[in-house]
Design an enzyme around this catalytic site. Sequence first.
Site, PDB file in Angstrom:
ATOM      1  N   CYS A  30       0.826  -1.198   0.000  1.00  0.00           N
ATOM      2  CA  CYS A  30       0.000   0.000   0.000  1.00  0.00           C
ATOM      3  C   CYS A  30       0.869   1.262   0.000  1.00  0.00           C
ATOM      4  O   CYS A  30       1.792   1.392   0.786  1.00  0.00           O
ATOM      5  CB  CYS A  30      -0.947   0.080   1.193  1.00  0.00           C
ATOM      6  SG  CYS A  30      -2.096  -1.276   1.268  1.00  0.00           S
ATOM      7  N   LYS A  36       5.859  -4.753  -4.666  1.00  0.00           N
ATOM      8  CA  LYS A  36       7.321  -4.615  -4.653  1.00  0.00           C
ATOM      9  C   LYS A  36       7.882  -4.517  -3.232  1.00  0.00           C
ATOM     10  O   LYS A  36       8.915  -5.087  -2.928  1.00  0.00           O
ATOM     11  CB  LYS A  36       7.705  -3.378  -5.467  1.00  0.00           C
ATOM     12  CG  LYS A  36       9.184  -3.139  -5.592  1.00  0.00           C
ATOM     13  CD  LYS A  36       9.805  -4.091  -6.586  1.00  0.00           C
ATOM     14  CE  LYS A  36      11.308  -3.963  -6.661  1.00  0.00           C
ATOM     15  NZ  LYS A  36      11.924  -5.244  -7.043  1.00  0.00           N
ATOM     16  N   GLU A  84      16.760 -19.112  -6.475  1.00  0.00           N
ATOM     17  CA  GLU A  84      16.384 -17.823  -7.059  1.00  0.00           C
ATOM     18  C   GLU A  84      15.714 -18.031  -8.432  1.00  0.00           C
ATOM     19  O   GLU A  84      14.731 -17.369  -8.762  1.00  0.00           O
ATOM     20  CB  GLU A  84      17.636 -16.932  -7.166  1.00  0.00           C
ATOM     21  CG  GLU A  84      17.501 -15.662  -7.997  1.00  0.00           C
ATOM     22  CD  GLU A  84      16.495 -14.665  -7.454  1.00  0.00           C
ATOM     23  OE1 GLU A  84      15.870 -14.917  -6.408  1.00  0.00           O
ATOM     24  OE2 GLU A  84      16.299 -13.641  -8.133  1.00  0.00           O
ATOM     25  N   ARG A  87       4.092  -0.298  -4.693  1.00  0.00           N
ATOM     26  CA  ARG A  87       3.805  -0.819  -3.355  1.00  0.00           C
ATOM     27  C   ARG A  87       2.526  -1.643  -3.309  1.00  0.00           C
ATOM     28  O   ARG A  87       2.242  -2.290  -2.303  1.00  0.00           O
ATOM     29  CB  ARG A  87       3.684   0.325  -2.351  1.00  0.00           C
ATOM     30  CG  ARG A  87       4.920   1.162  -2.240  1.00  0.00           C
ATOM     31  CD  ARG A  87       4.715   2.255  -1.233  1.00  0.00           C
ATOM     32  NE  ARG A  87       4.823   1.740   0.106  1.00  0.00           N
ATOM     33  CZ  ARG A  87       5.910   1.799   0.852  1.00  0.00           C
ATOM     34  NH1 ARG A  87       6.984   2.367   0.387  1.00  0.00           N
ATOM     35  NH2 ARG A  87       5.917   1.303   2.063  1.00  0.00           N
ATOM     36  N   TRP A 110      -2.587  -2.907  -1.680  1.00  0.00           N
ATOM     37  CA  TRP A 110      -2.222  -4.323  -1.753  1.00  0.00           C
ATOM     38  C   TRP A 110      -3.094  -4.985  -0.703  1.00  0.00           C
ATOM     39  O   TRP A 110      -2.947  -4.730   0.502  1.00  0.00           O
ATOM     40  CB  TRP A 110      -0.739  -4.534  -1.431  1.00  0.00           C
ATOM     41  CG  TRP A 110      -0.333  -5.964  -1.573  1.00  0.00           C
ATOM     42  CD1 TRP A 110      -0.026  -6.612  -2.732  1.00  0.00           C
ATOM     43  CD2 TRP A 110      -0.202  -6.932  -0.527  1.00  0.00           C
ATOM     44  NE1 TRP A 110       0.287  -7.931  -2.466  1.00  0.00           N
ATOM     45  CE2 TRP A 110       0.192  -8.151  -1.127  1.00  0.00           C
ATOM     46  CE3 TRP A 110      -0.385  -6.901   0.857  1.00  0.00           C
ATOM     47  CZ2 TRP A 110       0.410  -9.317  -0.388  1.00  0.00           C
ATOM     48  CZ3 TRP A 110      -0.171  -8.055   1.587  1.00  0.00           C
ATOM     49  CH2 TRP A 110       0.227  -9.253   0.963  1.00  0.00           C
ATOM     50  N   ASN A 156      -1.872   2.092   5.535  1.00  0.00           N
ATOM     51  CA  ASN A 156      -0.959   1.024   5.099  1.00  0.00           C
ATOM     52  C   ASN A 156      -0.606   0.230   6.345  1.00  0.00           C
ATOM     53  O   ASN A 156      -0.254   0.817   7.366  1.00  0.00           O
ATOM     54  CB  ASN A 156       0.298   1.645   4.482  1.00  0.00           C
ATOM     55  CG  ASN A 156       1.402   0.625   4.270  1.00  0.00           C
ATOM     56  OD1 ASN A 156       1.122  -0.547   4.037  1.00  0.00           O
ATOM     57  ND2 ASN A 156       2.640   1.067   4.349  1.00  0.00           N
ATOM     58  N   GLY A 157      -0.721  -1.099   6.264  1.00  0.00           N
ATOM     59  CA  GLY A 157      -0.402  -1.927   7.427  1.00  0.00           C
ATOM     60  C   GLY A 157      -1.593  -2.803   7.789  1.00  0.00           C
ATOM     61  O   GLY A 157      -2.467  -3.040   6.955  1.00  0.00           O
ATOM     62  N   GLU A 163       7.077 -16.660  -9.603  1.00  0.00           N
ATOM     63  CA  GLU A 163       6.362 -15.422  -9.292  1.00  0.00           C
ATOM     64  C   GLU A 163       5.850 -14.699 -10.534  1.00  0.00           C
ATOM     65  O   GLU A 163       4.841 -14.006 -10.454  1.00  0.00           O
ATOM     66  CB  GLU A 163       7.166 -14.489  -8.384  1.00  0.00           C
ATOM     67  CG  GLU A 163       8.357 -13.830  -8.997  1.00  0.00           C
ATOM     68  CD  GLU A 163       9.115 -12.952  -7.991  1.00  0.00           C
ATOM     69  OE1 GLU A 163       8.493 -12.337  -7.121  1.00  0.00           O
ATOM     70  OE2 GLU A 163      10.351 -12.901  -8.106  1.00  0.00           O
ATOM     71  N   LYS A 208      11.984 -16.792  -9.227  1.00  0.00           N
ATOM     72  CA  LYS A 208      11.728 -15.844 -10.313  1.00  0.00           C
ATOM     73  C   LYS A 208      10.680 -16.417 -11.254  1.00  0.00           C
ATOM     74  O   LYS A 208       9.753 -15.749 -11.659  1.00  0.00           O
ATOM     75  CB  LYS A 208      13.043 -15.585 -11.052  1.00  0.00           C
ATOM     76  CG  LYS A 208      13.262 -14.212 -11.536  1.00  0.00           C
ATOM     77  CD  LYS A 208      13.918 -13.282 -10.568  1.00  0.00           C
ATOM     78  CE  LYS A 208      13.186 -13.106  -9.267  1.00  0.00           C
ATOM     79  NZ  LYS A 208      13.886 -12.286  -8.304  1.00  0.00           N
ATOM     80  N   HIS A 217      16.683 -37.541  -1.999  1.00  0.00           N
ATOM     81  CA  HIS A 217      16.049 -37.716  -0.685  1.00  0.00           C
ATOM     82  C   HIS A 217      14.565 -37.383  -0.730  1.00  0.00           C
ATOM     83  O   HIS A 217      13.947 -37.181   0.313  1.00  0.00           O
ATOM     84  CB  HIS A 217      16.769 -36.858   0.364  1.00  0.00           C
ATOM     85  CG  HIS A 217      18.198 -37.263   0.565  1.00  0.00           C
ATOM     86  ND1 HIS A 217      18.551 -38.434   1.190  1.00  0.00           N
ATOM     87  CD2 HIS A 217      19.363 -36.674   0.178  1.00  0.00           C
ATOM     88  CE1 HIS A 217      19.871 -38.539   1.215  1.00  0.00           C
ATOM     89  NE2 HIS A 217      20.379 -37.490   0.588  1.00  0.00           N
TER      90      HIS A 217
HETATM   91  C1  F6R Z   1      11.451 -11.620  -5.631  1.00  0.00           C
HETATM   92  C2  F6R Z   1      11.331 -10.435  -4.805  1.00  0.00           C
HETATM   93  C3  F6R Z   1      11.059 -10.596  -3.356  1.00  0.00           C
HETATM   94  C4  F6R Z   1      11.949  -9.659  -2.557  1.00  0.00           C
HETATM   95  C5  F6R Z   1      11.589  -9.718  -1.063  1.00  0.00           C
HETATM   96  C6  F6R Z   1      12.529  -8.873  -0.221  1.00  0.00           C
HETATM   97  O1  F6R Z   1      11.710 -11.302  -6.948  1.00  0.00           O
HETATM   98  O2  F6R Z   1      11.457  -9.355  -5.276  1.00  0.00           O
HETATM   99  O3  F6R Z   1      11.215 -11.908  -2.951  1.00  0.00           O
HETATM  100  O4  F6R Z   1      13.272 -10.024  -2.757  1.00  0.00           O
HETATM  101  O5  F6R Z   1      10.281  -9.276  -0.881  1.00  0.00           O
HETATM  102  O6  F6R Z   1      12.475  -7.534  -0.583  1.00  0.00           O
HETATM  103  P1  F6R Z   1      13.579  -6.522  -0.129  1.00  0.00           P
HETATM  104  O7  F6R Z   1      14.849  -6.957  -0.737  1.00  0.00           O
HETATM  105  O8  F6R Z   1      13.106  -5.201  -0.639  1.00  0.00           O
HETATM  106  O9  F6R Z   1      13.638  -6.571   1.361  1.00  0.00           O
END
Ligand code: F6R
Length: 607
Positions: free
Chosen positions: A2, A602, A479, A27, A74, A98-99, A486, A483, A502
């Site tokens: 948010c 984000k 990773e 956000r 969000w 927000n929260g 998501e 990626k 395993h």
């Molecule tokens: C994946 C992604 C998230 C962030 C995570 C941490 O592509 O972007 O998994 O890495 O939310 O975010 P930060 O690094 O901003 O604390």
Amino acid sequence: MCGIIGIVGSRPVAPRILEGLERLEYRGYDSAGMATVSGDGIGLRRTAGRVETLKRLVAGSPLSGQLGIGHTRWATHGKVTLCNTHPHVVGQIAVVHNGIIENFEELRRTLEPRNLRYRSQTDSEIVAHLLYLELLDDPDPERAMRSVLERLQGAFSLVIMNADQPDMLMVARRSSPLVAGFGEDEMFVGSDARALVHLTRRLVYLEDGDWAVVRRESIELHDASHRPVERAVRHSEVQDEKPDPGEFPHFMAKEIHEQPEAVTYTLHRYVEPAGGELKFPEFPFDARDVPRMSIVAAGTSYYAGMVARYWFERLARLSIDVDIASEFRYRDPVLAPGGAVLAISQSGESIDTLMALREARAGGQHVLSLVNMAESTIERESDVTLHTAAGPEYSVASTKAFTTQLVVLACLAVSWGLQRGTLEAAEASVALDALARVRAGLAGILADTGCWDECVGQLARARDIIYLGRGSNYPIALEGALKLKEITYIHAEGFGAGEMKHGPIALIEPGTPVVVVAPHDKWFDKTASNVAEARSRGARIALISDRTGIEKLAGAATWTLPLPDSHALTAPILATAHVQMLAYRTAVTLGTDVDRPKNLAKTVTVE
Ligand code: F6R
């Protein structure tokens, strides 16, 4: 999570609120809304869509007024619907939040005798009701605000407008971030500096528990105990950049392709380009004495921490714990006296990471952080902050932040290895030379535009995709899987290659794609055996490796994704470009919303 903005202006605020919301949309983009106060009272425009739709709505039905608030949502409590979209209006009160108000159900129960009419399923609406009711009993806005804040539990930043007092906003912050900015006879408030720096650079960051009455020419701040406080006004250096993917179809593509530059800028912050000397700020401890370091982070940043563990252990012989921040906080960790915590975060705002950092500080640890967004909360709460020079990252899927984090972590591991006497100068210089070649290595990989095509065609049709790696490439497998899932919504899992047998090997069926990150390093032969095990069960292998590795596994690999010959320290950074491109190209093939995948945002500021 948010984005919120508010303006007490001396000219119309609607266009500037919309512009702020555009900058805050990373956000949360489930829904967007705004409200202004004019002679006609509160004007409200909301949409269960994006800011773009809100802009069209406001263009068709303009809002006047010099006081206004806005929100990008969000969703936490309540589905993505119009009635759950902020602002929430009760009588003359409009609220953006927000929260999470954790006790909102209990508050609703206590208010049952008042027969209130709730228009949403959100936790946020209760704030508007509470304030409205308080003001019925006592019209003093500050007393009312105090009393409402005392009843709220959870994390929040709040911006509240009262149509009966069109010259002020009331704002509060507990855990969730909030910043105020000074304009010319105007004041602004927002979730972060990025929402405000196009309006002003004179900012004051509210501290945890602060609340304030914001008027055109002043801000009256109070701390959590309601005592008046002063907070420093600072000149913000945060980059004022309007999000623009330029020639690329998506921010993610742009950010992936910015990596050669971004890693170089970052490297030059920590290694003198001419002489190759390492340059770090002073730490509050001597690297020779630190007994242990806990790395805390979330998501992609956590995987950077996992890679770094291999480096710190090998090069600096330093004992490292790596924790998912949300677990660290609640597992009552045993912390070494004189130890350090390193919080890694692109945004510098992830609440899980922030809370883990606070936990570590309370446990007597030195607090270091590695962030991309300058002036973030995590930076402000750290003893020392190292910055990545990735520039703003807009795509939800993190890319250049990760590779630049790895560069800083590699430099720090080399630096501490030298200081602790566990790394020879000659070995350090080979490592730094290898880091200097990452730029060319990444550029070469990204220029080979055709290498992913065939593999992507299969990934896009797969039900499950498995990623394997060993050693410092194991986190790259994790990773890669993160990626891919998501942004494509395909089920993908990363495993340490040795762990396959395993359990996870049961997932393999004829045709299952298995992406293997295996440069020709000390783990290669072991991984090759795991590849053979997967192959004999019908898996199709996408092999990310260098010339020698590809030659050795030529018979087993269905697709080969070449890496340049590299150093053990840089192979994971280079391999990352391949897993990013596999995810990106697969998402494009499937036509998903690459930069704004469903259910995500984000910056994650709720627990
Ligand atoms: C994946 C992604 C998230 C962030 C995570 C941490 O592509 O972007 O998994 O890495 O939310 O975010 P930060 O690094 O901003 O604390």
